[in-house]
Enzyme design. Structure first.
Site, PDB file in Angstrom:
ATOM      1  N   ASP A 131       0.832  -1.208   0.000  1.00  0.00           N
ATOM      2  CA  ASP A 131       0.000   0.000   0.000  1.00  0.00           C
ATOM      3  C   ASP A 131       0.866   1.257   0.000  1.00  0.00           C
ATOM      4  O   ASP A 131       1.984   1.249   0.533  1.00  0.00           O
ATOM      5  CB  ASP A 131      -0.901  -0.041   1.247  1.00  0.00           C
ATOM      6  N   ASN A 190     -10.536  -2.778  -6.512  1.00  0.00           N
ATOM      7  CA  ASN A 190      -9.707  -1.897  -7.359  1.00  0.00           C
ATOM      8  C   ASN A 190     -10.304  -1.677  -8.757  1.00  0.00           C
ATOM      9  O   ASN A 190      -9.939  -0.722  -9.443  1.00  0.00           O
ATOM     10  CB  ASN A 190      -8.277  -2.431  -7.508  1.00  0.00           C
TER      11      ASN A 190
END
Ligand code: FPP
Length: 250
Positions: free
Chosen positions: A22, A70
């Site tokens: 991340d 996503n």
């Protein structure tokens, strides 16, 4: 020799490490660049993490590359991630062979663009006999979706009388997950300071040690992996037992 490396106990290396990579977007923003610049710069971190894990004797490394959620990102970013995946897999195949890395994927990979599926399947097929480390990419992966898919597949077997409902146990469930060929996760690392699991390997992380670091993923290097492993080695994994039982190996 690296001081941190020296303090790692090579007899207590986690067998399976899972990583939530991340912070690519923030890393790029900090540099006044577009988010995609962060994704491109994530590749060095992936390579260094995989190489270091492999050298230390980690047998399974699973990287969260693209979640089911996503798909909701701007099309430009999704397309850029897909082309990055395709070019990287093509380019790295000779390196995977040289380093004896077996590539695997987990997730609803049927929903990836055909061109990505093609190269992914080719890399998986060509590296299937490699033995040093299994590097799994979670692609269009979501743990809840995986569990739904698992329940459907098990139910079909029950309906078709291939499976007795009383025979359903943890092993049967393990064998129907996308991770059927992977062991439980021992250590989960998440970068960028967020302290969440974000729908990643919920079943498989039941007893995993969780490690969070402020480092943004594109900056993650082998020293950071050493830190995570040292932290893991200083924890006591009890699996529900008492501390005394663990010490006396009962
Ligand atoms: C998280 O950062 C990262 C991702 C959602 C994508 C990770 C994908 C790659 C590194 C490339 C995939 C390629 C291969 C070869 C597997 P973020 O964008 O959520 O960052 P932010 O939280 O700072 O916005």
């Amino acid at each position: 020799m690296d001081k941190k490396l020296q303090s790692i106990n090579l007899n207590k290396i986690p067998n399976h490490i899972a990583v939530i990579m991340d912070g690519n977007g923030r890393w790029a923003k900090n540099k006044g660049m577009q988010r995609v610049f962060g994704h491109r710069n994530a590749l060095t971190a992936i390579r260094e993490t995989a190489d270091t894990a492999s050298e230390l004797g980690v047998k399974y490394l699973t990287m969260y590359a693209f979640s089911t959620e996503n798909w909701n990102r701007p099309k430009f970013e999704v397309d850029a991630l897909m082309s990055l995946l395709i070019t990287t897999l093509k380019k790295e195949l000779p390196e995977f062979q040289r380093k004896n890395v077996k590539i695997n994927s987990i997730g609803d990979t049927q929903s990836l663009p055909k061109s990505a599926q093609k190269v992914l399947n080719k890399v998986i097929e060509e590296t299937k006999n490699n033995t040093k480390i299994t590097l799994s990419f979670a692609l269009s992966y979501g743990s809840r979706e995986e569990i739904v898919n698992t329940i459907k597949n098990i139910s079909k077997k029950v309906v078709n009388k291939e499976l007795d409902i009383e025979k359903i146990d943890q092993n049967i469930i393990n064998n129907h997950l996308y991770t059927f060929n992977l062991p439980d996760v021992d250590l989960m690392i998440r970068t960028s300071g967020e302290q969440r699991i974000s729908n990643f390997l919920l079943w498989q992380m039941a007893y995993a040690e969780l490690y969070f670091t402020e480092i943004l993923w594109p900056d993650f290097r082998k020293e950071n992996l050493f830190d995570a492993i040292i932290d893991y080695q200083n924890r006591e994994r009890r699996f529900g037992k008492t501390s005394e039982q663990i010490k006396t190996n009962e």
